[in-house]
Design an enzyme around this catalytic site. Structure first.
Site, short mmCIF file in Angstrom:
data_model
loop_
_atom_site.label_atom_id
_atom_site.label_comp_id
_atom_site.label_asym_id
_atom_site.label_seq_id
_atom_site.Cartn_x
_atom_site.Cartn_y
_atom_site.Cartn_z
N LYS A 67 24.27 37.95 -40.69
CA LYS A 67 24.84 38.40 -39.40
C LYS A 67 23.77 38.13 -38.35
O LYS A 67 22.62 38.55 -38.52
CB LYS A 67 25.20 39.88 -39.44
N ARG A 111 32.04 48.77 -41.10
CA ARG A 111 31.19 48.80 -42.30
C ARG A 111 30.22 49.96 -42.26
O ARG A 111 29.83 50.52 -43.28
CB ARG A 111 30.51 47.46 -42.56
N ASN A 160 26.85 67.25 -29.24
CA ASN A 160 26.30 65.99 -28.73
C ASN A 160 25.29 66.28 -27.63
O ASN A 160 25.44 67.24 -26.87
CB ASN A 160 27.41 65.08 -28.19
P1 NAD Z 1 26.15 54.93 -28.20
O1 NAD Z 1 25.18 54.52 -27.16
O2 NAD Z 1 27.60 54.67 -28.00
O3 NAD Z 1 25.98 56.51 -28.48
C1 NAD Z 1 24.70 57.09 -28.59
C2 NAD Z 1 24.83 58.52 -29.06
O4 NAD Z 1 23.50 59.07 -29.18
C3 NAD Z 1 25.58 59.41 -28.08
O5 NAD Z 1 26.27 60.40 -28.81
C4 NAD Z 1 24.45 60.03 -27.26
O6 NAD Z 1 24.81 61.25 -26.65
C5 NAD Z 1 23.42 60.25 -28.36
N1 NAD Z 1 22.07 60.40 -27.85
C6 NAD Z 1 21.45 59.63 -26.92
N2 NAD Z 1 20.19 60.10 -26.71
C7 NAD Z 1 20.02 61.16 -27.53
C8 NAD Z 1 18.94 62.06 -27.78
N3 NAD Z 1 17.79 61.95 -27.16
N4 NAD Z 1 19.12 63.03 -28.70
C9 NAD Z 1 20.30 63.16 -29.38
N5 NAD Z 1 21.35 62.34 -29.18
C10 NAD Z 1 21.21 61.36 -28.27
O7 NAD Z 1 25.62 54.27 -29.56
P2 NAD Z 1 26.43 53.94 -30.88
O8 NAD Z 1 26.92 52.54 -30.80
O9 NAD Z 1 27.38 55.04 -31.17
O10 NAD Z 1 25.24 53.93 -31.95
C11 NAD Z 1 24.61 55.14 -32.34
C12 NAD Z 1 23.42 54.83 -33.22
O11 NAD Z 1 23.86 54.24 -34.44
C13 NAD Z 1 22.42 53.85 -32.63
O12 NAD Z 1 21.11 54.32 -32.88
C14 NAD Z 1 22.68 52.57 -33.40
O13 NAD Z 1 21.54 51.73 -33.46
C15 NAD Z 1 23.03 53.14 -34.75
N6 NAD Z 1 23.76 52.25 -35.65
C16 NAD Z 1 23.46 52.32 -36.97
C17 NAD Z 1 24.11 51.52 -37.87
C18 NAD Z 1 23.80 51.62 -39.34
O14 NAD Z 1 24.25 50.77 -40.11
N7 NAD Z 1 23.11 52.64 -39.78
C19 NAD Z 1 25.08 50.61 -37.42
C20 NAD Z 1 25.41 50.58 -36.06
C21 NAD Z 1 24.74 51.41 -35.18
#
Ligand code: NAD
Length: 321
Positions: A67, A111, A160
């Site tokens: 990817k 996924r 949140n």
């Molecule tokens: P998003 O920007 O849509 O949402 C971010 C979330 O984090 C919101 O709920 C926001 O309120 C919260 N947030 C922001 N700052 C914060 C803080 N200081 N303390 C607590 N909460 C806080 O992002 P998203 O697309 O929903 O992605 C969320 C996370 O998941 C990202 O870190 C992303 O990299 C990760 N992610 C992980 C995987 C995986 O496979 N594990 C895959 C995709 C995304």
């Protein structure tokens, strides 16, 4: 070469197909049949973008590829595009010829949600009734939908950092016919399963917020420095992950390992539980924690599944290449 454009994915891919593909590939990783290659992730010095590759080979499922993509923080404001952009490339493992190019944006959400859902299936208590959500951003809605399918949940509670975003997950709970309550973190102890999906760099969920018997899926921490839960919680928990090497370097376990609270050997690949070589939860009192870091093989597994569906439905675009 076959092309499955991003616009077709929503109608082709189901949560069930994503779940099946991810569960299978986690099992193949644990039995040594599938291997992720080292991840490349670089700041490109243009548009503040982070770009990289996650690849691997699944000998059992014959999925080879990568990817490519990343994060373009200005996309939404400047161009009306989503900030995360990715494309999956699949190759024929017999010849090395490119087989398919598949839109990776929706697949990434599916996924990732499938991974925590697999962890709930294999690690949560059977009688789990209350689901706790930490996070209400883009991924959170996918996480919630997938999690709700694993147990007979009766209620969703949510917290949140930005409370104004909570209606995003409330809507999903209500659509599923469940009551939703916004709570402070100290009420997360009421949850039997907690899914955390934030972009935080400091912990929200503290060890004292969690009761015995809870299953926690930490899904947001996928980069060095990010953290969603207090490190000492991992010492109290039985810790599972998609891939141990990522868990200790870019996952939630990076902090507990760095602080000497747990060792790499304390972390079990979830595939071992799926394969039946590790018991997983051993009592109703265990706290189980899944550190979902996100591996390339998950992307390849769902992309391969979607290519099969697209071919079956005559939607895949064939180009001479
Ligand atoms: P998003 O920007 O849509 O949402 C971010 C979330 O984090 C919101 O709920 C926001 O309120 C919260 N947030 C922001 N700052 C914060 C803080 N200081 N303390 C607590 N909460 C806080 O992002 P998203 O697309 O929903 O992605 C969320 C996370 O998941 C990202 O870190 C992303 O990299 C990760 N992610 C992980 C995987 C995986 O496979 N594990 C895959 C995709 C995304």
């Amino acid at each position: 070469m076959l092309i499955v454009p991003e616009r077709e994915i929503a109608d082709l891919m189901t949560r069930e197909a994503a779940f099946e593909a991810v569960e299978k590939v986690f099992a193949a990783m644990a039995s040594g049949d599938a291997r992720n290659f080292p991840v490349v992730r670089e700041a490109i010095g243009h548009e503040d973008a982070l770009y990289g590759f996650k690849g691997g080979f699944d000998r059992a499922g014959l999925a080879l590829g990568l990817k490519a993509g990343g994060y373009w923080p200005n996309n939404l404001d400047k161009r009306g595009l989503i900030n995360h952009q990715s494309t999956v490339f699949l190759f024929d493992p017999d010849t090395g010829k490119v087989r398919a190019m598949v839109g990776g944006n929706l697949l990434t959400a599916l996924r990732t949600a499938a991974a925590s859902s697999v962890s709930i299936k294999h690690l949560a208590r059977d009688d789990a009734k209350v689901l706790g959500m930490i996070g209400a951003g883009h991924q959170a809605t996918f996480q919630l939908r997938a999690a709700l399918e694993q147990r007979k949940f009766e209620k969703v509670i949510g917290w949140n950092y930005h409370p104004d975003m909570l209606p995003n997950i409330e809507k999903v709970a209500v659509e599923a016919g469940l009551p939703f309550e916004a709570v402070e973190l100290d009420r997360m102890g009421e949850a039997d399963v907690i899914v955390s999906i934030t972009s935080a760099f400091s912990p929200s969920l503290m060890a004292g917020h969690v009761c015995e018997g809870t299953h926690i899926a930490c899904m947001g921490t996928d980069t060095k420095g990010k953290q969603e839960v207090e490190a000492v919680l991992l010492k109290r928990a039985r810790v599972f992950t998609d891939e141990v090497a990522q868990s200790v370097s870019i996952g939630e376990a990076q902090h507990a390992v760095a602080e000497g609270l747990i060792a790499e050997g304390d972390i079990t690949p979830i595939g071992a539980v799926i394969n039946g070589t590790h018991p997983g939860r051993t009592s109703d009192k265990d706290i189980t924690l899944f550190d979902g870091t996100g591996v390339g093989l998950q992307d390849l597994a769902v992309a391969a599944a979607v290519v099969d569906l697209a071919v079956e439905k005559g939607i895949a675009i064939e180009v001479d290449f």
